[in-house]
Design a protein around this motif. Sequence first.
Motif, PDB file in Angstrom:
ATOM      1  N   VAL A  93       0.847  -1.201   0.000  1.00  0.00           N
ATOM      2  CA  VAL A  93       0.000   0.000   0.000  1.00  0.00           C
ATOM      3  C   VAL A  93       0.880   1.248   0.000  1.00  0.00           C
ATOM      4  O   VAL A  93       0.625   2.204  -0.737  1.00  0.00           O
ATOM      5  CB  VAL A  93      -0.962  -0.013   1.217  1.00  0.00           C
ATOM      6  CG1 VAL A  93      -1.587   1.342   1.438  1.00  0.00           C
ATOM      7  CG2 VAL A  93      -2.042  -1.063   1.019  1.00  0.00           C
ATOM      8  N   GLU A  94       1.940   1.233   0.811  1.00  0.00           N
ATOM      9  CA  GLU A  94       2.850   2.379   0.849  1.00  0.00           C
ATOM     10  C   GLU A  94       3.537   2.571  -0.501  1.00  0.00           C
ATOM     11  O   GLU A  94       3.653   3.696  -0.992  1.00  0.00           O
ATOM     12  CB  GLU A  94       3.891   2.193   1.953  1.00  0.00           C
ATOM     13  CG  GLU A  94       3.331   2.336   3.359  1.00  0.00           C
ATOM     14  CD  GLU A  94       4.370   2.043   4.437  1.00  0.00           C
ATOM     15  OE1 GLU A  94       5.565   1.903   4.102  1.00  0.00           O
ATOM     16  OE2 GLU A  94       3.976   1.952   5.611  1.00  0.00           O
ATOM     17  N   ARG A 111       2.422   1.581  -3.402  1.00  0.00           N
ATOM     18  CA  ARG A 111       1.409   2.020  -4.361  1.00  0.00           C
ATOM     19  C   ARG A 111       1.122   3.511  -4.180  1.00  0.00           C
ATOM     20  O   ARG A 111       1.028   4.260  -5.147  1.00  0.00           O
ATOM     21  CB  ARG A 111       0.128   1.212  -4.182  1.00  0.00           C
ATOM     22  CG  ARG A 111      -0.971   1.588  -5.164  1.00  0.00           C
ATOM     23  CD  ARG A 111      -2.254   0.951  -4.769  1.00  0.00           C
ATOM     24  NE  ARG A 111      -2.519   1.237  -3.371  1.00  0.00           N
ATOM     25  CZ  ARG A 111      -3.588   1.841  -2.912  1.00  0.00           C
ATOM     26  NH1 ARG A 111      -4.520   2.200  -3.714  1.00  0.00           N
ATOM     27  NH2 ARG A 111      -3.757   2.069  -1.628  1.00  0.00           N
ATOM     28  N   ASP A 112       1.001   3.943  -2.915  1.00  0.00           N
ATOM     29  CA  ASP A 112       0.754   5.363  -2.656  1.00  0.00           C
ATOM     30  C   ASP A 112       1.918   6.217  -3.151  1.00  0.00           C
ATOM     31  O   ASP A 112       1.710   7.276  -3.749  1.00  0.00           O
ATOM     32  CB  ASP A 112       0.525   5.607  -1.160  1.00  0.00           C
ATOM     33  CG  ASP A 112      -0.815   5.071  -0.674  1.00  0.00           C
ATOM     34  OD1 ASP A 112      -1.693   4.806  -1.529  1.00  0.00           O
ATOM     35  OD2 ASP A 112      -0.979   4.919   0.554  1.00  0.00           O
ATOM     36  N   LEU A 131       1.812   6.317  -6.855  1.00  0.00           N
ATOM     37  CA  LEU A 131       0.717   7.192  -7.281  1.00  0.00           C
ATOM     38  C   LEU A 131       1.124   8.657  -7.152  1.00  0.00           C
ATOM     39  O   LEU A 131       0.877   9.462  -8.053  1.00  0.00           O
ATOM     40  CB  LEU A 131      -0.535   6.897  -6.446  1.00  0.00           C
ATOM     41  CG  LEU A 131      -1.803   7.633  -6.829  1.00  0.00           C
ATOM     42  CD1 LEU A 131      -2.212   7.282  -8.253  1.00  0.00           C
ATOM     43  CD2 LEU A 131      -2.922   7.274  -5.865  1.00  0.00           C
ATOM     44  N   LYS A 132       1.774   8.992  -6.029  1.00  0.00           N
ATOM     45  CA  LYS A 132       2.248  10.370  -5.855  1.00  0.00           C
ATOM     46  C   LYS A 132       3.265  10.722  -6.933  1.00  0.00           C
ATOM     47  O   LYS A 132       3.222  11.811  -7.507  1.00  0.00           O
ATOM     48  CB  LYS A 132       2.875  10.548  -4.471  1.00  0.00           C
ATOM     49  CG  LYS A 132       1.880  10.616  -3.348  1.00  0.00           C
ATOM     50  CD  LYS A 132       2.574  10.783  -2.010  1.00  0.00           C
ATOM     51  CE  LYS A 132       1.587  10.743  -0.856  1.00  0.00           C
ATOM     52  NZ  LYS A 132       2.268  10.839   0.444  1.00  0.00           N
TER      53      LYS A 132
END
Length: 175
Positions: free
Chosen positions: A70-71, A73-74, A77-78
């Motif tokens: 999740v980290e 992916r975040d 994404l950023k």
Amino acid sequence: MNTTFLLSATEQGVAWGDFIFYIVTFLILLALVKKFAWTPITDMMEKRATKISNDIDSAEQARQKAEELVEKRDLALKNSRSEASQIIDRAKKNGEQQKANIVSSAHEEVQTMKANAKKDIQQERQEALDSVKNDVAELSIEIASKIIRKELTADDQKALVDSYIEGLGKQNETR
């Protein structure tokens, strides 16, 4: 059987042979229960506890991996958003630069066309003036020669025509 043992123990005293038989039988029963029931049950319980512990550890590791994903992916994404923003900014700058280049080249082209048009107009004007001068000179010479043919010499006629042409040239230049 127990009833007999209890009765016999109370009426006549303790029957030690029966008592020992019961204790030995009880101990054998305990050994059999331990071997065939208790040990497999405790082994099964230990295996189950180990499996549950391993499952909990696996679940914890899976949760940690999921959090890491999740980290990541975040972060991705950023980064993607940042990169998209940079691409948009570059595209805007390139568009503005192309716009400025197009406007500049169009302005230069217009200036060149104006200069060429002025040059062409000036050249056409000069050619027209030269043509008119020649026509007027020829016409004037013809008229003057008819009128003054007998009175003026050829040099006088030429001087008269030249002064007339110069006067016409000065009039056209002031316009």
